[in-house]
Design a protein around this motif. Structure first.
Motif, PDB file in Angstrom:
ATOM      1  N   LYS A 122      -8.084   5.842  19.062  1.00  0.00           N
ATOM      2  CA  LYS A 122     -10.203   6.313  19.350  1.00  0.00           C
ATOM      3  C   LYS A 122      -9.795   7.940  18.943  1.00  0.00           C
ATOM      4  N   ARG A 123     -11.430   8.056  18.507  1.00  0.00           N
ATOM      5  CA  ARG A 123     -11.379   9.409  18.661  1.00  0.00           C
ATOM      6  C   ARG A 123     -12.021  10.925  19.208  1.00  0.00           C
ATOM      7  N   LYS A 124     -11.471  10.496  20.807  1.00  0.00           N
ATOM      8  CA  LYS A 124     -11.514  11.032  21.438  1.00  0.00           C
ATOM      9  C   LYS A 124      -9.850  11.312  21.600  1.00  0.00           C
ATOM     10  N   ASP A 125      -9.056  10.571  21.366  1.00  0.00           N
ATOM     11  CA  ASP A 125      -7.526  10.540  21.477  1.00  0.00           C
ATOM     12  C   ASP A 125      -7.229  11.861  20.093  1.00  0.00           C
ATOM     13  N   ARG A 126      -7.804  11.441  19.241  1.00  0.00           N
ATOM     14  CA  ARG A 126      -7.189  12.630  17.988  1.00  0.00           C
ATOM     15  C   ARG A 126      -7.480  13.831  17.882  1.00  0.00           C
ATOM     16  N   ALA A 127      -8.765  13.827  19.175  1.00  0.00           N
ATOM     17  CA  ALA A 127      -9.492  15.419  19.185  1.00  0.00           C
ATOM     18  C   ALA A 127      -8.569  16.212  21.019  1.00  0.00           C
ATOM     19  N   GLN A 128      -8.421  15.334  21.775  1.00  0.00           N
ATOM     20  CA  GLN A 128      -7.828  15.401  22.365  1.00  0.00           C
ATOM     21  C   GLN A 128      -6.473  17.049  22.709  1.00  0.00           C
ATOM     22  N   ILE A 129      -6.366  17.915  22.568  1.00  0.00           N
ATOM     23  CA  ILE A 129      -5.128  18.306  22.235  1.00  0.00           C
ATOM     24  C   ILE A 129      -4.497  18.365  23.413  1.00  0.00           C
ATOM     25  N   ASP A 130      -3.013  18.211  22.808  1.00  0.00           N
ATOM     26  CA  ASP A 130      -1.672  18.131  23.680  1.00  0.00           C
ATOM     27  C   ASP A 130      -0.317  18.869  23.302  1.00  0.00           C
ATOM     28  N   SER A 131       0.383  19.347  24.076  1.00  0.00           N
ATOM     29  CA  SER A 131       0.940  20.289  24.552  1.00  0.00           C
ATOM     30  C   SER A 131       2.102  20.503  23.100  1.00  0.00           C
ATOM     31  N   LYS A 132       2.497  19.626  22.630  1.00  0.00           N
ATOM     32  CA  LYS A 132       2.603  20.177  21.486  1.00  0.00           C
ATOM     33  C   LYS A 132       1.985  21.281  19.908  1.00  0.00           C
ATOM     34  N   ASN A 133       0.278  20.435  20.028  1.00  0.00           N
ATOM     35  CA  ASN A 133      -0.444  21.113  18.920  1.00  0.00           C
ATOM     36  C   ASN A 133      -0.993  22.401  19.931  1.00  0.00           C
TER      37      ASN A 133
END
Length: 133
Positions: A16-27
């Motif tokens: 989903k679009r929101k999951d592709r934008a939510q900053i994760d710890s790796k990035n």
């Protein structure tokens, strides 16, 4: 005629679009490695991670689309078109035109054959090399 199993495309599963934008710890951590844990304008260690291309405009969570800014400069980046454009242009110069894309974007644009991390990184590294980095 039915194509052989090796010729059939695998089902396309795009998060989903929101999951592709939510900053994760790796990035988040990769952006800190790239820039340091301080505001890129004033040096304040109290930072927010700013999406250069806003999430609302399809910006992704990849570190190339992120820059650490203090709350004041982060707010400015959202309120001032000039500031927002400045951060996007800095990313284009360093990473190329696809700085705000993820592997699914490049796959959908037919820039990579499959949405795989290694193909995405190779593509992005070629873009960075082409931009002198």
């Amino acid at each position: 005629m039915i194509p052989k199993p090796s010729q059939q495309k695998k089902p396309r599963i795009v998060p989903k679009r929101k999951d592709r934008a939510q900053i994760d710890s790796k990035n988040y951590n990769r952006a800190l490695e790239e820039y340091g844990a301080y505001c890129q304008v004033c040096g304040d260690p109290n930072i927010d991670m700013h999406h250069r291309t806003f999430r609302s405009q399809g910006g992704r969570k990849g570190y190339r689309n992120l820059v650490p800014l203090c709350p004041t400069h982060h707010r400015e980046a959202h309120q001032s078109r000039e500031s927002a454009d400045y951060w996007r242009e800095k990313a284009r110069q360093k990473y190329g035109e696809y700085y705000d894309c993820d592997k699914y974007d490049l796959w959908e644009m037919d820039e990579i054959e499959q949405p795989k991390d290694d193909l995405f990184e190779r593509f992005m590294q070629r873009e960075e090399t082409a931009n002198g980095h």
